[in-house]
Design a protein around this motif. Structure first.
Motif, mmCIF file in Angstrom:
data_model
loop_
_atom_site.group_PDB
_atom_site.id
_atom_site.type_symbol
_atom_site.label_atom_id
_atom_site.label_comp_id
_atom_site.label_asym_id
_atom_site.label_seq_id
_atom_site.Cartn_x
_atom_site.Cartn_y
_atom_site.Cartn_z
ATOM 1 N N LEU A 370 0.821 -1.153 -0.063
ATOM 2 C CA LEU A 370 -0.084 0.057 -0.081
ATOM 3 C C LEU A 370 0.949 1.108 -0.061
ATOM 4 O O LEU A 370 2.043 1.253 0.768
ATOM 5 C CB LEU A 370 -1.075 -0.164 1.065
ATOM 6 N N SER A 371 0.517 2.399 -0.803
ATOM 7 C CA SER A 371 1.093 3.433 -0.950
ATOM 8 C C SER A 371 0.879 4.437 0.572
ATOM 9 O O SER A 371 -0.028 4.134 1.472
ATOM 10 C CB SER A 371 0.589 4.540 -1.908
ATOM 11 N N GLY A 372 1.815 5.355 1.089
ATOM 12 C CA GLY A 372 1.624 6.158 2.282
ATOM 13 C C GLY A 372 -0.038 6.316 2.308
ATOM 14 O O GLY A 372 -0.347 6.400 3.339
ATOM 15 N N GLY A 373 -0.350 6.978 1.180
ATOM 16 C CA GLY A 373 -1.877 7.715 1.214
ATOM 17 C C GLY A 373 -2.771 6.442 1.583
ATOM 18 O O GLY A 373 -3.820 6.474 2.378
ATOM 19 N N VAL A 541 12.605 8.183 -8.450
ATOM 20 C CA VAL A 541 12.943 8.720 -6.982
ATOM 21 C C VAL A 541 11.195 8.564 -6.635
ATOM 22 O O VAL A 541 10.369 9.504 -6.933
ATOM 23 C CB VAL A 541 13.258 10.324 -7.482
ATOM 24 N N ASP A 542 11.213 7.850 -5.569
ATOM 25 C CA ASP A 542 10.059 7.682 -4.755
ATOM 26 C C ASP A 542 10.052 8.222 -3.330
ATOM 27 O O ASP A 542 10.939 8.779 -3.025
ATOM 28 C CB ASP A 542 9.495 6.367 -4.801
ATOM 29 N N GLN A 543 8.929 7.869 -2.668
ATOM 30 C CA GLN A 543 9.102 8.386 -1.038
ATOM 31 C C GLN A 543 9.325 7.212 -0.072
ATOM 32 O O GLN A 543 8.938 7.394 1.131
ATOM 33 C CB GLN A 543 7.809 8.999 -0.927
ATOM 34 N N THR A 544 9.817 6.197 -0.788
ATOM 35 C CA THR A 544 10.291 5.167 0.406
ATOM 36 C C THR A 544 11.515 5.748 1.283
ATOM 37 O O THR A 544 12.169 6.529 0.921
ATOM 38 C CB THR A 544 11.057 4.072 -0.201
ATOM 39 N N PRO A 545 11.174 5.367 2.729
ATOM 40 C CA PRO A 545 11.990 5.897 3.620
ATOM 41 C C PRO A 545 13.402 5.861 3.499
ATOM 42 O O PRO A 545 13.942 4.657 2.816
ATOM 43 C CB PRO A 545 11.653 5.307 4.984
ATOM 44 N N ILE A 546 14.153 6.572 3.745
ATOM 45 C CA ILE A 546 15.686 6.786 3.634
ATOM 46 C C ILE A 546 16.277 5.808 4.776
ATOM 47 O O ILE A 546 15.830 6.358 6.119
ATOM 48 C CB ILE A 546 16.452 8.059 3.626
ATOM 49 N N LYS A 547 16.943 4.803 4.689
ATOM 50 C CA LYS A 547 17.500 4.022 5.857
ATOM 51 C C LYS A 547 18.455 5.006 6.596
ATOM 52 O O LYS A 547 19.383 5.432 5.909
ATOM 53 C CB LYS A 547 18.085 2.674 5.513
ATOM 54 N N GLY A 548 18.726 4.982 7.913
ATOM 55 C CA GLY A 548 19.417 5.613 8.556
ATOM 56 C C GLY A 548 19.036 5.916 9.914
ATOM 57 O O GLY A 548 18.162 5.864 10.388
ATOM 58 N N SER A 549 20.239 5.949 10.748
ATOM 59 C CA SER A 549 20.166 6.083 12.336
ATOM 60 C C SER A 549 20.131 7.519 12.705
ATOM 61 O O SER A 549 20.301 8.492 11.941
ATOM 62 C CB SER A 549 21.154 5.563 13.077
ATOM 63 N N ARG A 550 20.041 7.707 13.826
ATOM 64 C CA ARG A 550 20.228 9.301 14.535
ATOM 65 C C ARG A 550 21.578 9.642 14.008
ATOM 66 O O ARG A 550 21.783 11.054 14.418
ATOM 67 C CB ARG A 550 19.792 9.230 16.083
ATOM 68 N N ARG A 551 22.296 8.858 13.919
ATOM 69 C CA ARG A 551 23.800 9.703 13.376
ATOM 70 C C ARG A 551 23.606 10.094 12.004
ATOM 71 O O ARG A 551 24.748 10.648 11.339
ATOM 72 C CB ARG A 551 24.819 8.586 13.551
ATOM 73 N N SER A 552 22.783 9.758 11.019
ATOM 74 C CA SER A 552 22.712 9.891 9.560
ATOM 75 C C SER A 552 22.232 11.399 9.431
ATOM 76 O O SER A 552 21.304 11.868 10.322
ATOM 77 C CB SER A 552 21.882 9.171 8.957
ATOM 78 N N SER A 553 22.559 12.160 8.495
ATOM 79 C CA SER A 553 22.245 13.477 8.418
ATOM 80 C C SER A 553 22.232 13.766 6.698
ATOM 81 O O SER A 553 22.819 12.785 5.956
ATOM 82 C CB SER A 553 23.099 14.429 8.907
ATOM 83 N N PRO A 554 21.619 14.844 6.402
ATOM 84 C CA PRO A 554 21.814 15.238 4.884
ATOM 85 C C PRO A 554 23.393 15.159 4.447
ATOM 86 O O PRO A 554 23.381 15.095 3.265
ATOM 87 C CB PRO A 554 21.016 16.487 5.008
ATOM 88 N N ALA A 555 24.196 15.586 5.590
ATOM 89 C CA ALA A 555 25.590 15.937 5.004
ATOM 90 C C ALA A 555 26.197 14.628 5.068
ATOM 91 O O ALA A 555 26.909 14.344 3.664
ATOM 92 C CB ALA A 555 26.283 16.413 6.217
ATOM 93 N N THR A 556 25.860 13.270 5.418
ATOM 94 C CA THR A 556 26.376 12.063 5.340
ATOM 95 C C THR A 556 25.627 11.481 4.089
ATOM 96 O O THR A 556 26.391 10.804 3.406
ATOM 97 C CB THR A 556 26.282 11.012 6.540
ATOM 98 N N TYR A 557 24.454 11.729 3.954
ATOM 99 C CA TYR A 557 23.672 11.036 2.977
ATOM 100 C C TYR A 557 24.059 11.431 1.596
ATOM 101 O O TYR A 557 23.893 10.831 0.637
ATOM 102 C CB TYR A 557 21.958 11.120 3.123
ATOM 103 N N THR A 558 24.331 12.590 1.248
ATOM 104 C CA THR A 558 24.615 13.212 0.244
ATOM 105 C C THR A 558 26.152 13.199 -0.155
ATOM 106 O O THR A 558 26.418 13.523 -1.239
ATOM 107 C CB THR A 558 24.151 14.856 0.194
#
Length: 785
Positions: A370-373, A541-558
């Protein structure tokens, strides 16, 4: 003489939820009063603080206070909620959060089990199904049929007594697939090329090079001829090659263990967690393993006994496979006084599915698909028939995934919840939903640290007249393009039949902006995601969650952080690892987290800001190094806008500009990834993917989470992608995106069984002027045609 009016009872004085000094995330110590038993819509640009106020403050505190009423023994098994950063919250009622988090992808979870409809069906068949096969668990695909016998010893009148006992449990699980409904099979054609020999590279598995050690295990084992094509193998040779059990052999004078290709690949690749595999191996696994309906149960998950019991010729498997609109009609025909209350409850729940616009689903649909909606609306089913009142219902963009035709239905349901005496809080951008609000709270004026303030409180008419960003854009409408681009080619889709598609033939244009539209459940995603050829040139490019812990950030992901660390290391003559809070540069007290987590056993854990590093996560030694006068902690606290101006040029600067292009200039580089919304996650993925040219971009509802003012920026971004030589395919319901398209493919005419065909192909202007589809009617109304 008229009786004197009675003074208001003091119990009726708590008519507003009062928030005082809210500072969660970017909220600027705001005070706000929200009327109870009314529909309040929260608006504002993306990142202005709506979710921080509604979810992070009001709903969070309500649920935390409810959790505290349970015994501490129970609390240790519940999610621990931290106290929100707010001075006071008054008159809060119990909150039910209906969010867009996708339902768990457990293979045993279906729409029927997630909503308890399947449990009601099982009870129905156990009562009046013919022949009678057992209790409700005899119809459950999660309960296996087991039996056993043996001797038990127990003490009776001071003596040990032995008795023989037996038990039998009748379940509904198919023994062949263990209730999963599908079995996996390895596609040999993906594993090997039968026309080649081992020495010529017959094995197509990653890492199995003809001159490599893995292939030598086969060629020098003595069981196989390395120069003989696989197609010429005898039955014995083929068995030894593919299936032979572990056997000791000597290769190049070394004792080795020989094993057939299929068990070897199964252990090394197929039995591992898919997400832990390297991308090229994951792609191979996706190609090589085929899932197919279980031949024993036909994909129904149920054993012969469960499928044999029927009501008016319909088994429980038949009922679960029906479209819910058909199932509701069938249940209405059951006229048996013995199950009248059960049928009434089942009918009410199924009617709720239809009312909420999910009548096209079936109960055997896996909930993970099922989609998010769709997931959000499925969760709503539970609350519509509830007898609870004076609750606070909190919705996160409930119109996500809804065609304009379906939004009216959602509005009716929101008003129904309110009219039952509940407080309904909705975070939303769509003007159609804002228009039905009793009260509007607009946050802003900008995003991130430029937001977090109340810009407007009041009714919709006042919002229209206000000079806020939302007020100015409330009646803004995109216009149809006077001219459209010319396609440079097309992707041919032929005979598409996934899910409800009816052998669809369509050409998806290349080199232009194409929008796929249609009501929810019409088959848009099945047509694009299920039919487009998988290749390196297709960027999804869909809306599936990006896997990452509280240590992950836009700086590390990109990957921006790598460039920043190198710049700091070069400027100061030290190692880059020093500038990572997850490595050598971590604060020794909090180990790079910035907070100290104190575990209090079975009660709530407490997070306090680390005093040693003052929340930065870096050690004092690291913070002595600077780049152009800024420490690493100060750079990570910058927004993408600020960092782009600070860094000047280089790969990191280019990525930051892309983040700004997709409307994420307000996000700070060090912000935790798990705090981003679904729309923000999608746009962050888009920012990383934008480097390619000549690619086909497939975007799934990119306007999710976007304010009316940001939609124009998104349209400009899509134009830039196309003008750079890319093809852009957008699955979208927003009329502004439809109006801006070069080409529209409308799927429908309805949902589920009533959809699955292409009802229109052409330009937006042709759609408005000539077509009679639901999309055409709403788009014509939107552009004022």
């Amino acid at each position: 003489m008229a009786p004197e009016p009675q003074p208001a009872h003091i119990a009726d004085s708590h008519e507003v939820i009062r928030v005082i000094g809210a500072r969660e995330n970017n909220l600027q110590g705001i005070d706000v009063e929200i009327p109870k038993r009314r529909l309040t819509v929260f608006t504002g640009v993306s990142g202005s603080g709506k979710s921080s106020l509604v979810f992070g403050t009001i709903a969070n505190e309500s649920q935390r206070l409810i959790n505290e009423t349970y015994p501490t023994f129970v609390q240790q098994f519940m999610g621990q909620l931290s106290r929100p950063d707010v001075d006071a919250l008054e008159n809060v009622s119990p909150a039910i959060v209906v969010d867009q988090e996708r339902m768990g992808s457990n293979a045993r979870s279906t729409v029927g089990t997630a909503t308890d409809v399947h449990a009601m069906l099982r009870l129905l068949f156990s009562r009046i199904g013919v022949p009678h096969v057992g209790s409700p668990q005899a119809f459950s695909f999660n309960v296996p049929s087991v039996s056993g016998a043996g001797a038990v010893t127990f003490e009776k009148s001071g003596q040990k007594v032995k008795e023989r006992r037996s038990f039998e449990i009748t379940g509904g699980m198919c023994p062949a697939c263990e209730g999963l409904g599908q079995v996996s099979d390895i596609d040999l054609d993906e594993l090997l090329d039968r026309s080649l020999s081992l020495a010529a590279g017959a094995i197509r598995v990653p890492g199995y090079n003809p001159d490599g050690w893995m292939v030598k295990g086969f060629t020098e084992s003595g069981f196989l001829d390395p120069d003989k094509p696989i197609a010429d193998y005898t039955e014995t040779e083929l068995h030894d090659f593919l299936h032979k059990e572990q056997t000791k052999v000597k290769i190049a004078g070394i004792n080795m263990t020989y094993e057939g290709l299929i068990p070897k690949v199964t252990k090394s690749m197929l039995q591992k967690d898919r997400d832990s595999l390297q991308p090229h191996i994951r792609a191979f696994v996706d190609r090589a393993v085929k899932f197919m309906p279980c031949p024993a149960c036909g994909g129904t998950r149920l054993n012969d006994g469960a499928r044999s019991s029927k009501i008016a010729g319909v088994s429980i498997a038949d009922a679960a496979a029906m479209q819910i609109t058909d199932l509701a009609a069938w249940v209405a025909t059951i006229d048996d006084p013995a199950v009248a209350p059960l049928v009434a409850g089942l009918t009410q729940t199924l009617d709720s599915f239809v009312d909420i616009g999910l009548g096209y689903l079936s109960l055997d649909r896996s909930s993970g698909t099922l989609s998010g909606g769709e997931a959000q609306r499925t969760k709503m089913i539970r609350h519509l028939g509830s007898s609870l009142t004076d609750m606070t219902y909190v919705f996160d963009e409930p119109t996500t995934g809804l065609h304009p035709h379906d939004i009216q239905r959602m509005n009716d349901l929101l008003l129904l919840l309110r009219d039952k005496g509940n407080t309904v809080l909705v975070v939303e951008h769509k003007p159609e939903v804002i228009a039905i609000a009793d009260h509007v709270i607009d946050l802003g004026p900008g995003a991130g640290r430029h937001g977090g303030r109340i810009m407007y409180e009041g009714d919709v008419a006042g919002l229209r007249a206000s000079d806020t960003i939302t007020g100015r854009h409330f009646d803004h409408r995109a216009e149809l393009k006077p001219t459209t681009r010319t396609r440079t080619g097309a992707i041919e889709i032929r005979g598409a039949h996934l899910h409800n598609l009816k052998d669809v033939d369509v050409d998806v244009p290349l080199g232009i902006l194409t929008v796929i539209t249609g009501v929810a459940g019409s088959g848009k995603s099945s047509l694009i995601h299920g039919s487009l050829p998988a290749s390196a040139e297709v960027v999804v490019v869909d809306q599936t969650p990006i896997k990452g812990s509280r240590r992950s950030s836009p700086a590390t992901y990109t990957g921006i952080l790598d460039d920043i660390r190198k710049a700091f290391a070069k400027a100061n003559g030290v190692k880059p690892a020093l500038f990572s809070a997850n490595s050598e540069g971590a604060c020794p007290a909090c180990r790079g987290l910035g907070v100290i987590i104190t575990n209090l056993g079975f009660t709530q854990s407490v997070e306090t800001r680390c005093e040693l590093c003052e929340g930065s996560g870096f050690s004092d030694d690291v913070l002595e190094y600077t780049l152009d006068g800024r420490t690493i902690a100060e750079v990570l606290a910058m927004s993408a806008d600020e960092a782009a101006a600070f860094l000047g040029k280089g790969p990191a600067h280019t990525t930051l500009l892309r983040m700004i292009d997709v409307g994420l200039g307000y996000i700070t580089l060090g912000q935790a990834l798990n705090t981003l919304s679904g729309g923000e996650r999608q746009r962050l993925k888009l920012a990383i993917s934008m480097a390619k040219t000549g690619a086909v971009y497939v975007l799934d509802e990119p306007t999710t989470g976007l304010h009316l003012a940001d939609v124009d920026n998104l349209l400009a971004l899509l134009d830039r992608l196309v003008d750079a030589g890319n093809s852009v395919i957008v699955i979208e319901h927003h009329q502004a995106v439809m109006a801006h398209a070069d080409w529209i493919i409308d799927v429908g005419p309805g949902a589920g069984r009533d959809g699955g065909t292409v009802v229109f192909e052409g330009t937006p202007a042709d759609l408005v002027s000539h077509s009679e589809t639901l999309t055409a009617q709403h788009l014509a109304r939107y552009v004022g045609a």
